[in-house]
Design an enzyme around this catalytic site. Structure first.
Site: not given
Length: 776
Positions: A83-84, A87, A91, A201
């Site tokens: 799902i993702g 760097g 996930v 971030d």
């Protein structure tokens, strides 16, 4: 291309290369190498090291990605789908398979580390960071471990949501709704900071919003601990970041504090309000970006509206721009100040200003002039004013009418006397012995209005004067509908004759429009009033007053250069008038200080405020409330420039003068004392903070209803002061009181409950560390 060996000897270059490589992996494949080339244009060694990592990644067909096969089991979970990725790793959506109950989770598997032990340390740090925070707007950590290949992973709650910018567009949120949503982000960041964690971030992709409108802050993979016991916290050369959302000090590789997250939050809010990034330029390298961001503040958000990106039609653009111009512009730019001391000292301070904007209260990001702060203060004043204050205010209205009329021909003196007699009768009707209870100014005004047609039959100009005076009083007491009725009647009665007295009414109507957020209408009324001012001394005096008010309006919408011109023009006119009092000159000088502050000319602004104060203090009977307003404004500039101790001194004196002028039981001193308490806490003056908080609590029943959310906000401020002093028990007590108020309130702004919840059950050991952080 002959890239350097990926195992670079220089640790600083290796760390920076890995950081840049991780940022590149956030892009699509075709954009990665150009991004690296631009970012390292002036650093060939870093460029070669980063390109080496990128080449190895491509050649390995995913060697650097964890890429466990579909259906693989990790601990008690089975991977379902990716799902993702980025760097820091990949996930996966996974399901629990231990048979206890069914549950979907998100599992983040760290990318291969190329033997870098710091990457492993970061993975373990993320697990610890998340495990130490329990907040409704932060994704909860559930479990963790390592794959058979030694790749760390973190099991987190699965958040089914969209990035915050996309969600705002899908839901067609207006600026106010976007600000309310953003307050949840601030609540999450404050919770992280309270646990001594900097996120580092913050960007749209790391802030998801669920279908229910709940914000979830994700990805603490590059978070930094403020705990001095964390040996990795001060390591040099490590620059993990997403450059587009990094602070100036982060880009420059300098030591970081919570102020770095404040900057990233400002970037995020700017993007939510405009649809575009705050910085327009795209420098070729990281070092060039660092130099640019460190020396340039972004343009005002209201000047950057991108209708296509926001998903709004061009017809809404003007309305959108008007909604965010002025105070909201200043709030965003304060968060984005290149210099750390000028930013918000905490997420709570940032949230407090946004909540003030939502409530049409004065904001710390825009100190403003006396007209701005007094207008905002009275606009929000929902309290009944006692008989003593009613007498003072009514006399002031009467005297103002008399003063105006004295500038006219002698035969008009009778009109002034008759107006004053009516206002004196109004005071008599407010006699508590006659009414049987302490009356209010509003009651006195309401009783007087029906008598006006009878009292002034056949005298339209005199009726206009009285309706104008009463309309101004209603305006200052936030009875805007009643104010509008009286002021519009006064304008109708004066329109045929026109001239300076008509300009005076138009000036009041402009202030009414301004306080209602109708800025264009207000400016139009002010400029019409200027056209109506006659050429005699009375007309020029009124022209200077309108210019002074116009200056405050222009400052409030961020047009500070024009505001300065208007205030200087007002000052120059007053210099030619024989009847101008030193006090009037000082008020104009204070508004010049406000415009200079808006232009970032802080030293000149402070000098202007000090000059105004010197004039006030030189008068035989110094106007204490005027002085208090200027001292408050001075305190805001001092705080903006990082002079916290001087700001506290100015605010202390402002409170003392207010007490001297209207007594120690003036209800709205509750808010000033609570703000002062927080500033004391920021300086570590915990005993003083406790005393100021106690005074705020003493006055709070006079200032707020029991179910007024403002009462809950004050309880939260007291809880924060207690927390800073290390008294978690007392902090929890007041946080619970705040929650009870919020539960009973008619409405509660987004993020308020979360602030109180975040204070509950904070370990006492943590509160000692809170003393060291900014907490405004």
């Amino acid at each position: 291309m002959n890239p350097a060996d990926p195992i670079v000897a220089d640790t600083a270059i290796a760390s920076a290369a890995l950081s840049l490589f991780e940022a590149a992996l956030e892009l699509v494949a075709g954009e990665r190498e150009p991004f690296i080339q631009r970012a390292t244009a002036d650093d060939p060694e870093l460029r070669n090291a980063t390109l080496a990592l990128l080449e190895a990644h491509a050649a390995s067909e995913g060697f650097l990605d964890p890429g466990p096969p579909l259906g693989r089991e990790l601990g008690g979970y089975r991977l379902l789908k990716s799902i993702g990725s980025g760097g820091m790793g990949q996930v996966w959506l996974a399901e629990r398979i231990d048979g206890v109950f069914r549950q979907c989770v998100a599992i983040k598997v760290l990318a291969s580390t190329l033997g870098d032990p710091d990457a492993l340390r970061r993975a373990e740090a993320e697990r610890q960071f998340l495990a130490s925070i329990d907040h409704p707007n932060i994704a909860h950590v559930l479990d963790g471990g390592s794959t058979a290949e030694g790749q760390p992973y973190v099991v987190m709650e699965y958040v089914d949501g969209a990035p915050i910018d996309r969600w705002c567009r899908q839901q067609a949120l207006d600026p106010r709704a976007r600000v309310r949503l953003f307050l949840q982000v601030l609540g999450a960041v404050e919770a992280a900071h309270r646990s001594l964690i900097i996120h580092r971030d913050i960007k749209p992709a790391n802030v998801l919003v669920t279908n229910q409108g709940l914000v979830k802050l994700l990805d603490f993979g590059i978070a930094k601990s403020l705990d001095p016991s964390d040996a990795g916290a001060t390591r040099t050369g490590w620059m993990p970041m997403t450059p587009q959302y990094a602070s100036p000090e982060q880009l420059a590789g300098r030591p970081l504090t919570t102020a770095s997250d404040m900057y990233s939050l400002g970037l995020l809010l700017h993007e939510l309000l405009t649809g575009v990034a705050a910085h327009r330029v795209e420098p070729r390298s990281l070092s060039e970006l660092a130099r640019f961001v460190s020396s340039h503040a972004p343009s005002r958000p209201s000047e950057r509206i991108d209708t296509e990106a926001l998903g709004i039609g061009s017809s809404l653009a003007r309305h959108w721009r008007a909604r965010i111009s002025g105070d909201l512009d200043r709030i965003v730019l304060k968060a984005l100040a290149p210099e750390v001391p000028r930013r918000y000292g905490s997420a709570l301070a940032f949230a407090d200003d946004l909540e003030r904007w939502l409530e049409t209260r004065p904001v710390s990001a825009r100190p403003g002039g006396g007209g701005y702060r007094l207008g905002k203060f009275l606009q929000r004043n929902r309290l009944a004013v006692g008989a003593g204050t009613a007498v003072v205010c009514a006399l002031a209205i009467g005297l103002s009418v008399a003063a105006v009329q004295q500038r006219r021909a002698a035969e008009e003196g009778q009109r002034a006397r008759q107006a004053n007699r009516f206002l004196t009768d109004m005071i008599a009707r407010a006699d508590p012995y006659a009414s049987g209870k302490p009356p209010t100014l509003l009651e006195a005004l309401d009783r007087a209005v029906p008598d006006i047609p009878r009292q002034f039959a056949g005298q339209p100009l005199l009726e206009a004067d009285v309706r104008h005076a009463i309309g101004r009083a209603y305006l200052m007491l936030e009875r805007n509908d009643a104010a509008r009725e009286q002021l519009e009647l006064a304008a109708t009665l004066r329109a045929a004759e026109g001239g300076t007295d008509y300009a005076r009414v138009l000036d009041s109507l402009a202030i009414l429009a301004w306080q209602g957020g109708r800025y264009a209408e207000a400016e139009r009324q002010f400029r019409t009033a200027l056209d109506q001012c006659e050429a005699d001394e009375n007309g020029r005096a009124q022209r200077s007053e309108v210019l002074n008010d116009l200056s405050s309006l222009l400052s409030s919408v961020g047009r500070n250069a024009e505001a300065l011109d208007a205030a200087v023009h007002a000052r120059d006119i007053k210099a030619t008038l024989a009847t101008v009092s030193p006090r009037e000159r000082a008020v104009v000088q204070a508004n010049i200080g406000a415009a200079l502050d808006g232009l970032g000319r802080y030293d000149e602004s402070i000098a202007a405020y000090r000059e105004a104060l010197e004039i006030f203090e030189s008068l035989p009977a110094p106007p204490l409330l005027d002085m208090a307003v200027s001292l408050n404004n001075l305190a805001y500039v001092q705080r903006e420039t990082g002079h916290i101790e001087q700001a506290v001194q100015s605010q202390e004196r402002a409170i003392a003068l207010t007490v001297q002028a209207v007594g120690p039981d003036f209800p709205r001193l509750a808010v000033r004392y609570s703000n002062l308490a927080l500033q004391y806490a920021e300086l570590g003056r915990h005993a003083d903070a406790t005393r100021a908080a106690a005074e705020a609590l003493r006055l709070s029943p006079l200032a707020f209803r029991a179910n007024d959310q403002a009462m809950g906000n004050l309880y939260v401020a007291v809880a924060r002061v207690s927390l800073a002093a290390g008294d978690a028990t007392k902090a929890n007590e007041f946080a619970r009181k705040a929650l009870r108020v919020y539960d009973a309130a008619e409405s509660v702004e987004a993020g308020r409950r979360e602030k109180a919840i975040a204070i509950l059950d904070v370990p006492a050991a943590t509160t000692q560390s809170n003393r060291r952080r900014n907490d405004r």
